[in-house]
Write a protein that holds these residues in place. Structure first.
Motif, PDB file in Angstrom:
ATOM      1  N   GLU A 310       0.862  -1.180   0.000  1.00  0.00           N
ATOM      2  CA  GLU A 310       0.000   0.000   0.000  1.00  0.00           C
ATOM      3  C   GLU A 310       0.895   1.224   0.000  1.00  0.00           C
ATOM      4  OE1 GLU A 310      -2.904   0.077   3.088  1.00  0.00           O
ATOM      5  OE2 GLU A 310      -4.206  -1.393   2.085  1.00  0.00           O
ATOM      6  N   GLY A 311       1.059   1.831  -1.176  1.00  0.00           N
ATOM      7  CA  GLY A 311       1.952   2.974  -1.283  1.00  0.00           C
ATOM      8  C   GLY A 311       3.369   2.557  -0.953  1.00  0.00           C
ATOM      9  N   GLU A 312       3.972   3.248   0.018  1.00  0.00           N
ATOM     10  CA  GLU A 312       5.328   2.913   0.447  1.00  0.00           C
ATOM     11  C   GLU A 312       5.344   1.917   1.605  1.00  0.00           C
ATOM     12  OE1 GLU A 312       8.084   3.982  -1.149  1.00  0.00           O
ATOM     13  OE2 GLU A 312       6.631   4.822  -2.569  1.00  0.00           O
ATOM     14  N   GLY A 313       4.157   1.507   2.052  1.00  0.00           N
ATOM     15  CA  GLY A 313       4.081   0.607   3.189  1.00  0.00           C
ATOM     16  C   GLY A 313       3.378  -0.696   2.864  1.00  0.00           C
ATOM     17  N   PHE A 314       2.885  -1.353   3.918  1.00  0.00           N
ATOM     18  CA  PHE A 314       2.261  -2.658   3.772  1.00  0.00           C
ATOM     19  C   PHE A 314       0.993  -2.734   4.627  1.00  0.00           C
ATOM     20  CE2 PHE A 314       6.817  -3.217   3.233  1.00  0.00           C
ATOM     21  CZ  PHE A 314       6.893  -3.938   2.046  1.00  0.00           C
ATOM     22  N   HIS A 315       0.094  -3.594   4.199  1.00  0.00           N
ATOM     23  CA  HIS A 315      -1.092  -3.926   4.994  1.00  0.00           C
ATOM     24  C   HIS A 315      -1.186  -5.445   5.052  1.00  0.00           C
ATOM     25  CE1 HIS A 315      -5.363  -5.053   5.515  1.00  0.00           C
ATOM     26  NE2 HIS A 315      -5.365  -4.057   6.380  1.00  0.00           N
ATOM     27  N   GLU A 316      -1.361  -5.991   6.246  1.00  0.00           N
ATOM     28  CA  GLU A 316      -1.444  -7.438   6.353  1.00  0.00           C
ATOM     29  C   GLU A 316      -2.815  -7.872   6.854  1.00  0.00           C
ATOM     30  OE1 GLU A 316       1.601  -8.789   9.012  1.00  0.00           O
ATOM     31  OE2 GLU A 316       0.387  -8.376  10.780  1.00  0.00           O
ATOM     32  N   ALA A 317      -3.218  -9.043   6.378  1.00  0.00           N
ATOM     33  CA  ALA A 317      -4.489  -9.640   6.780  1.00  0.00           C
ATOM     34  C   ALA A 317      -4.227 -11.032   7.328  1.00  0.00           C
ATOM     35  CB  ALA A 317      -5.443  -9.714   5.588  1.00  0.00           C
ATOM     36  N   VAL A 318      -4.769 -11.311   8.509  1.00  0.00           N
ATOM     37  CA  VAL A 318      -4.643 -12.618   9.150  1.00  0.00           C
ATOM     38  C   VAL A 318      -5.989 -13.327   9.019  1.00  0.00           C
ATOM     39  CG1 VAL A 318      -4.184 -13.842  11.309  1.00  0.00           C
ATOM     40  CG2 VAL A 318      -2.949 -11.715  10.785  1.00  0.00           C
ATOM     41  N   THR A 319      -5.999 -14.504   8.415  1.00  0.00           N
ATOM     42  CA  THR A 319      -7.259 -15.204   8.220  1.00  0.00           C
ATOM     43  C   THR A 319      -7.744 -15.787   9.548  1.00  0.00           C
ATOM     44  OG1 THR A 319      -6.270 -17.352   7.728  1.00  0.00           O
ATOM     45  CG2 THR A 319      -6.524 -15.806   5.901  1.00  0.00           C
ATOM     46  N   PRO A 320      -9.052 -16.048   9.669  1.00  0.00           N
ATOM     47  CA  PRO A 320      -9.574 -16.613  10.925  1.00  0.00           C
ATOM     48  C   PRO A 320      -8.893 -17.923  11.327  1.00  0.00           C
ATOM     49  CG  PRO A 320     -11.366 -15.776   9.583  1.00  0.00           C
ATOM     50  CD  PRO A 320     -10.140 -15.682   8.728  1.00  0.00           C
ATOM     51  N   ALA A 321      -8.566 -18.772  10.361  1.00  0.00           N
ATOM     52  CA  ALA A 321      -7.934 -20.051  10.698  1.00  0.00           C
ATOM     53  C   ALA A 321      -6.546 -19.848  11.303  1.00  0.00           C
ATOM     54  CB  ALA A 321      -7.839 -20.923   9.455  1.00  0.00           C
ATOM     55  N   LEU A 322      -5.808 -18.844  10.823  1.00  0.00           N
ATOM     56  CA  LEU A 322      -4.506 -18.537  11.430  1.00  0.00           C
ATOM     57  C   LEU A 322      -4.693 -17.851  12.775  1.00  0.00           C
ATOM     58  CD1 LEU A 322      -1.475 -18.325  11.524  1.00  0.00           C
ATOM     59  CD2 LEU A 322      -1.603 -16.326  10.008  1.00  0.00           C
ATOM     60  N   ARG A 323      -5.650 -16.959  12.867  1.00  0.00           N
ATOM     61  CA  ARG A 323      -5.874 -16.242  14.117  1.00  0.00           C
ATOM     62  C   ARG A 323      -6.198 -17.229  15.257  1.00  0.00           C
ATOM     63  NH1 ARG A 323      -9.591 -13.080  12.384  1.00  0.00           N
ATOM     64  NH2 ARG A 323      -8.113 -11.584  11.533  1.00  0.00           N
ATOM     65  N   ALA A 324      -6.882 -18.317  14.921  1.00  0.00           N
ATOM     66  CA  ALA A 324      -7.224 -19.319  15.933  1.00  0.00           C
ATOM     67  C   ALA A 324      -5.992 -20.065  16.447  1.00  0.00           C
ATOM     68  CB  ALA A 324      -8.218 -20.316  15.343  1.00  0.00           C
ATOM     69  N   MET A 325      -4.898 -20.021  15.700  1.00  0.00           N
ATOM     70  CA  MET A 325      -3.671 -20.704  16.108  1.00  0.00           C
ATOM     71  C   MET A 325      -2.758 -19.816  16.938  1.00  0.00           C
ATOM     72  SD  MET A 325      -2.624 -22.609  12.537  1.00  0.00           S
ATOM     73  CE  MET A 325      -1.112 -23.259  13.261  1.00  0.00           C
ATOM     74  N   LEU A 326      -3.002 -18.517  16.970  1.00  0.00           N
ATOM     75  CA  LEU A 326      -2.089 -17.604  17.648  1.00  0.00           C
ATOM     76  C   LEU A 326      -2.178 -17.746  19.155  1.00  0.00           C
ATOM     77  CD1 LEU A 326      -2.493 -14.410  15.435  1.00  0.00           C
ATOM     78  CD2 LEU A 326      -0.695 -16.145  15.342  1.00  0.00           C
ATOM     79  N   ALA A 327      -1.039 -17.953  19.776  1.00  0.00           N
ATOM     80  CA  ALA A 327      -0.998 -18.141  21.226  1.00  0.00           C
ATOM     81  C   ALA A 327      -1.103 -16.796  21.946  1.00  0.00           C
ATOM     82  CB  ALA A 327       0.284 -18.847  21.607  1.00  0.00           C
TER      83      ALA A 327
END
Length: 327
Positions: A310-327
């Motif tokens: 996004e322009g000079e930077g970044f935007h990240e998206a975490v899917t629900p299946a990955l979010r469920a794995m985050l400790a």
């Protein structure tokens, strides 16, 4: 730091192990394979190395478009209207590729070999700039034209079709090597081929195999992600790894079959999956899908991290299946 932990990691599965620590590496697929494992005391390094190298060599012999005598290259050279003999593993990988092509609306397509070559990312070598539009339009491609006969172990060549399995074969190689290790009694191992990894069992201490996800250049502000691989695989694609720039624009090696041009917008995709073959292929599909990647991943319960420019930077998206794995 974010840490993703598999939901099946239990105190019993994470108990400390015995065995001899082994670290080996070798060449394959234009990159390297690397192994970190606990091996039974009576199993020597030579047998372990041979098992991994044999699994990798088998994939190259069947699926490399860089090897003139591979089964895939022989299919790509076959005359129009002929059924071409194909071994079981090649049939299985092409079949999985076609399944993902259907699910993704053609975002993943194993028939883009001619397009890959025109953009300078195939065996014919690099190019100085974007190819002629007429040549792109004329290049044979289209996953719906592939016919498989698994029972007869053959694939139909409609004419000029060039299979390219670079978006899935490396992950399949990881799975094959992992299966070979498990079969010979090396149950606890981390195997990598060119950045695609699979972890089975645990380290001797009882910890899972932890790996850190690579961030795109300039993305140091993005929160790091560490993954505990325990019966899981991870694949990461990045638009900076194989690309060229001309006219102030970067052209990545990931081709969008729908536009016949390199995919734009997505800097990196990481997918966690029980199968490294599917993690590898889904990375490619999500990169091509771009803004549609999140909806696709959610619909099919894919654990993924998608980083967009996004322009000079970044935007990240975490899917629900990955979010469920985050400790």
């Amino acid at each position: 730091m974010r840490i993703a932990v598999p939901t099946n990691l239990t105190p019993e599965s994470a108990r400390p192990r015995g065995g001899r620590r082994v670290r080996l590496a070798g060449p394959t697929m234009g990159v390297t394979w690397a192994l970190d494992a606990l091996a039974p005391e009576g199993l020597d390094d030579g047998r372990i190395r041979a098992a991994v190298q044999s699994a990798c060599d088998g994939v190259v012999g069947q699926m490399s478009d860089w090897e003139p005598e591979s089964d895939l290259s022989q299919f790509n050279r076959a005359e129009a209207g002929t059924w071409v003999p194909a071994p079981a593993d090649l049939i299985a990988v092409v079949d999985a590729s076609l399944r993902l092509a259907g699910l993704s609306g053609g975002a993943f397509d194993p028939t883009i070999g001619a397009l890959t070559g025109l953009w300078g990312f195939g065996p014919s070598g690099a190019v100085d700039g974007p190819p002629d539009a007429g040549a792109l339009d004329a290049a044979p491609a289209g996953w719906r034209s592939v016919l498989l006969d698994p029972d007869g172990q053959r694939i139909f060549q409609p004419g000029g079709l060039q299979l390219d399995l670079s978006g899935i074969a490396k992950g399949f190689g990881v799975d094959k090597a992992s299966a070979a290790l498990t079969a010979m009694g090396v149950r606890d191992h981390l195997i990598e081929i060119g950045g695609e990894l699979r972890g089975e069992g645990v380290k001797g201490s009882g910890e899972p195999w932890f790996v850190d996800v690579e961030r795109p250049p300039g993305g140091e502000a993005l929160t790091p992600l560490r993954i505990a691989l325990h019966g899981l695989s991870v694949a990461t694609s990045g638009d900076w790894r194989r690309s060229f720039e001309t006219g102030g624009r970067r052209y990545s090696h990931t081709i969008d079959p729908r536009t016949r041009a390199p995919a734009q917008g997505v800097a990196a995709v990481t997918v966690i999956h029980p199968s490294c073959m599917w993690a590898d292929a889904l990375c490619t599909a999500l990169t091509v899908l771009g803004e549609e990647a999140g909806a696709f991943a959610e619909a099919y319960d894919v654990a993924a991290l998608v980083v967009r420019r996004e322009g000079e930077g970044f935007h990240e998206a975490v899917t629900p299946a990955l979010r469920a794995m985050l400790a």
